[in-house]
Scaffold this active site. Structure first.
Site, PDB file in Angstrom:
ATOM      1  N   CYS A 185       0.583  42.988  -6.458  1.00 34.28           N
ATOM      2  CA  CYS A 185       1.101  43.547  -7.711  1.00 34.28           C
ATOM      3  C   CYS A 185      -0.039  44.287  -8.381  1.00 34.28           C
ATOM      4  O   CYS A 185      -1.062  43.675  -8.724  1.00 34.28           O
ATOM      5  CB  CYS A 185       1.633  42.438  -8.618  1.00 34.28           C
ATOM      6  SG  CYS A 185       2.086  43.028 -10.277  1.00 34.28           S
ATOM      7  N   LYS A 195      13.286  47.443  -8.475  1.00 32.11           N
ATOM      8  CA  LYS A 195      13.326  46.009  -8.771  1.00 32.11           C
ATOM      9  C   LYS A 195      14.747  45.467  -8.768  1.00 32.11           C
ATOM     10  O   LYS A 195      14.958  44.249  -8.636  1.00 32.11           O
ATOM     11  CB  LYS A 195      12.656  45.717 -10.114  1.00 32.11           C
ATOM     12  CG  LYS A 195      11.128  45.700 -10.042  1.00 32.11           C
ATOM     13  CD  LYS A 195      10.521  45.230 -11.330  1.00 32.11           C
ATOM     14  CE  LYS A 195       8.991  45.128 -11.247  1.00 32.11           C
ATOM     15  NZ  LYS A 195       8.543  44.009 -10.399  1.00 32.11           N
ATOM     16  N   THR A 232      -0.142  45.845 -11.418  1.00 26.72           N
ATOM     17  CA  THR A 232      -0.304  45.547 -12.832  1.00 26.72           C
ATOM     18  C   THR A 232      -0.977  44.197 -13.052  1.00 26.72           C
ATOM     19  O   THR A 232      -1.759  44.018 -13.997  1.00 26.72           O
ATOM     20  CB  THR A 232       1.066  45.563 -13.543  1.00 26.72           C
ATOM     21  OG1 THR A 232       1.788  46.731 -13.153  1.00 26.72           O
ATOM     22  CG2 THR A 232       0.899  45.568 -15.048  1.00 26.72           C
ATOM     23  N   ALA A 233      -0.689  43.234 -12.167  1.00 27.74           N
ATOM     24  CA  ALA A 233      -1.277  41.901 -12.299  1.00 27.74           C
ATOM     25  C   ALA A 233      -2.787  41.922 -12.224  1.00 27.74           C
ATOM     26  O   ALA A 233      -3.460  41.016 -12.734  1.00 27.74           O
ATOM     27  CB  ALA A 233      -0.715  40.978 -11.205  1.00 27.74           C
ATOM     28  N   ASP A 284       6.526  39.010 -17.164  1.00 31.23           N
ATOM     29  CA  ASP A 284       6.326  40.400 -16.760  1.00 31.23           C
ATOM     30  C   ASP A 284       4.990  40.934 -17.277  1.00 31.23           C
ATOM     31  O   ASP A 284       4.681  40.855 -18.471  1.00 31.23           O
ATOM     32  CB  ASP A 284       7.471  41.263 -17.290  1.00 31.23           C
ATOM     33  CG  ASP A 284       7.430  42.659 -16.697  1.00 31.23           C
ATOM     34  OD1 ASP A 284       6.743  43.519 -17.281  1.00 31.23           O
ATOM     35  OD2 ASP A 284       8.049  42.886 -15.647  1.00 31.23           O
ATOM     36  N   ARG A 285       4.202  41.459 -16.359  1.00 30.53           N
ATOM     37  CA  ARG A 285       2.861  41.930 -16.694  1.00 30.53           C
ATOM     38  C   ARG A 285       2.906  43.171 -17.591  1.00 30.53           C
ATOM     39  O   ARG A 285       2.155  43.292 -18.567  1.00 30.53           O
ATOM     40  CB  ARG A 285       2.092  42.260 -15.417  1.00 30.53           C
ATOM     41  CG  ARG A 285       1.589  41.053 -14.637  1.00 30.53           C
ATOM     42  CD  ARG A 285       2.690  40.173 -14.053  1.00 30.53           C
ATOM     43  NE  ARG A 285       3.559  40.933 -13.154  1.00 30.53           N
ATOM     44  CZ  ARG A 285       4.803  40.575 -12.815  1.00 30.53           C
ATOM     45  NH1 ARG A 285       5.355  39.482 -13.334  1.00 30.53           N
ATOM     46  NH2 ARG A 285       5.522  41.321 -11.985  1.00 30.53           N
ATOM     47  N   THR A 286       3.792  44.101 -17.261  1.00 30.54           N
ATOM     48  CA  THR A 286       3.910  45.335 -18.051  1.00 30.54           C
ATOM     49  C   THR A 286       4.383  45.029 -19.470  1.00 30.54           C
ATOM     50  O   THR A 286       3.884  45.603 -20.451  1.00 30.54           O
ATOM     51  CB  THR A 286       4.878  46.313 -17.367  1.00 30.54           C
ATOM     52  OG1 THR A 286       4.337  46.684 -16.101  1.00 30.54           O
ATOM     53  CG2 THR A 286       5.076  47.559 -18.207  1.00 30.54           C
ATOM     54  N   CYS A 328       2.520  50.943  -7.773  1.00 27.80           N
ATOM     55  CA  CYS A 328       3.368  49.802  -8.097  1.00 27.80           C
ATOM     56  C   CYS A 328       3.868  49.293  -6.757  1.00 27.80           C
ATOM     57  O   CYS A 328       4.336  50.096  -5.934  1.00 27.80           O
ATOM     58  CB  CYS A 328       4.537  50.198  -8.999  1.00 27.80           C
ATOM     59  SG  CYS A 328       5.727  48.844  -9.240  1.00 27.80           S
ATOM     60  N   THR A 337       3.243  51.498 -13.163  1.00 28.40           N
ATOM     61  CA  THR A 337       3.941  51.097 -14.381  1.00 28.40           C
ATOM     62  C   THR A 337       3.120  51.506 -15.605  1.00 28.40           C
ATOM     63  O   THR A 337       1.903  51.716 -15.517  1.00 28.40           O
ATOM     64  CB  THR A 337       4.147  49.568 -14.421  1.00 28.40           C
ATOM     65  OG1 THR A 337       2.865  48.936 -14.517  1.00 28.40           O
ATOM     66  CG2 THR A 337       4.871  49.080 -13.179  1.00 28.40           C
TER      67      THR A 337
END
Length: 478
Positions: free
Chosen positions: A317, A403, A319-320, A282-284, A434, A361
């Site tokens: 994505c 999600k 956040t990625a 998970d990036r976050t 997001c 996020t």
């Protein structure tokens, strides 16, 4: 940089070896040996001793040739030689799936014949039943009179029989059969004999000693490959998608590409290869809590997309994108930055003076990736306060969040509440930052809060349109 030429062996074991040898003894190569790198690959092939008479035989050749060509793609090959006339019947199909130019043996021989024999010359043809029935030679030698032997059965026996050339018998019965067929063709006033079976190149010397005017097709093919540049490959644009971050957002992104593609039939749509990898950490969680770094998993996924022949990579994505900078320099193909693309879109449509509210996020917010991009574009970004940011996270990661597969109910109300908060802070446009959030507004470009119309910007939708435009430009250039 020198040539790196590969030969697909196994479709005719001896003829493939003969072609390879003739590449090596070409005068150009002997004078400049450091400029050439040759590779010959032969794998076990179950149909190797069978004459071509069934479509199943051709299918097996397709799969065999494809597998070897894909191996060559990983080795920096500049061109491929396919020493089998029948296998050229699927050359166009194969080339669409292979990034390396495959040299056409028919074009090589046609060019040679054109420079040496006048239009209307009678050419004796010795080829397989399959090539003859498919009239493959007629396509390239339409200005010549092609004469086939009456003894086609004897020709097939000389090639494929128990004591045939394919089994290593180059003298005795096979040679005598071929000699008889050549004499028959010459008696029919043929000026030259053109073998349409690469194994016949193994008999060139003894036949020429007997006065047979026969072409060495393997030598012609080798010389042509060495003397001519590969040229451009006409192939469709191929998009690589780093998927699974998250899974539903990946499918939503693909659907947006499809909807934005002006297609009249299936074949008009964009070619996509997706690595759906939900196991990417998970990036976050990494950005906020310093949990497992997703960089290696993302990089390995991108490398697989690169190996699959993608021209560019998209990551649905937000956040990625905080990790894209550390990955890009180690890739050979570009990652199309969704955030930069979104900033360009907003400036063009709404102007730099527009204040933009960001729904994203906590990882995206804390990483500052959107802020960096928008500051560079001269756009002001407004983010929620701590309480409202928690609502955003709940709407995405909560038990009833997006999600978890929920797109109705409390998660939607939470996002509307945060949007209202951002509007109160002066936002005129809301970014759904997001990739799960657009699932809450599948067909809406604006929302109404207290009778106020607020524009929504979906980065994945903007990126999808960018990809469609890129694919069109790619096709025009090719």
């Amino acid at each position: 940089m020198g040539e790196k030429i590969a030969v697909i062996g196994g479709l005719g074991t001896l003829s493939g070896g003969d072609l390879f040898f003739k590449l090596l003894k070409n005068k150009r190569v002997l004078k400049n040996q450091l400029d050439y790198h040759f590779i010959f690959e032969q794998q076990p092939y179950s149909q190797i001793n069978l004459p071509l008479h069934q479509e199943e035989d051709i299918k097996s050749r397709k799969f065999y040739s494809y597998n070897i060509c894909k191996n060559f793609e990983q080795r920096g090959i500049t061109k491929i030689l396919l020493p089998c006339f029948a296998s050229h019947s699927f050359l166009d199909e194969l080339q669409k799936e292979i990034a390396i130019p495959i040299v056409n043996i028919f074009i090589a021989i046609a060019k040679y014949v054109k420079t040496r024999f006048p239009v209307g010359t009678r050419i004796g043809i010795m080829t397989s039943d399959y090539v003859k029935q498919k009239m493959m030679l007629e396509k390239y030698f339409s200005y010549y009179e092609l004469i086939y032997p009456a003894e086609q059965t004897k020709l097939m026996e000389a090639i494929y029989g128990k004591y045939g050339i394919k089994n290593g018998y180059l003298e005795g019965i096979p040679l005598e059969y071929i000699n008889e067929i050549c004499k028959e063709l010459i008696s029919n006033k043929c000026d030259v004999i053109l073998p349409g079976i690469t194994e016949l190149s193994l008999l060139i010397e003894p036949l020429r000693r007997r006065g047979i005017p026969i072409l060495d097709v393997n030598q012609i093919y080798a010389d042509y490959a060495l003397e001519n540049s590969s040229g451009k490959i006409e192939r469709p644009f191929k998009l690589g998608i780093l998927g699974g971050v998250g899974p539903s957002a990946t499918v939503d992104f693909m659907n947006k590409i499809i909807k934005n593609t002006p297609a009249k039939k299936d074949q008009d749509h964009i070619k996509m290869v997706v690595e759906q990898n939900p196991q990417i950490p998970d990036r976050t969680a990494n950005l906020v809590n310093k949990e497992t770094d997703p960089t290696v998993a993302m990089f390995s996924t991108c490398k697989r997309l690169e190996a699959e022949g993608a021209d560019t990579i998209a990551i649905p994505c937000n956040t990625a994108h905080a990790f894209v900078g550390s990955i890009q320099e180690y890739l050979k193909i570009p990652i199309i930055n969704m955030l930069t693309t979104t900033a360009e879109y907003i400036v063009k449509r709404f102007g730099k003076s527009t204040k933009v509210g960001l729904l994203a996020t906590s990882g995206t917010v804390q990483s500052g990736v959107y802020h960096d991009v928008f500051i560079a574009a001269g756009v002001t970004v407004i983010i929620p306060d701590t309480i409202h940011q928690q609502l955003v996270m709940e709407s995405i990661y909560g038990e009833k969040g997006v999600k978890a597969g929920q797109i109705n109910g409390i998660c939607g109300r939470q996002i509307l509440a945060v949007a209202d908060h951002l509007i109160g802070l002066g936002a005129k446009v809301i970014i759904l930052g997001c990739t799960e959030l657009p699932l809450l507004f599948p067909s809406e470009e604006q929302i109404y809060i207290d009778n106020r119309a607020i524009q929504l910007v979906d980065p994945t939708g903007v990126l999808a349109k960018k990809i469609v435009a890129m694919a069109k430009d790619f096709s025009n250039k090719v």
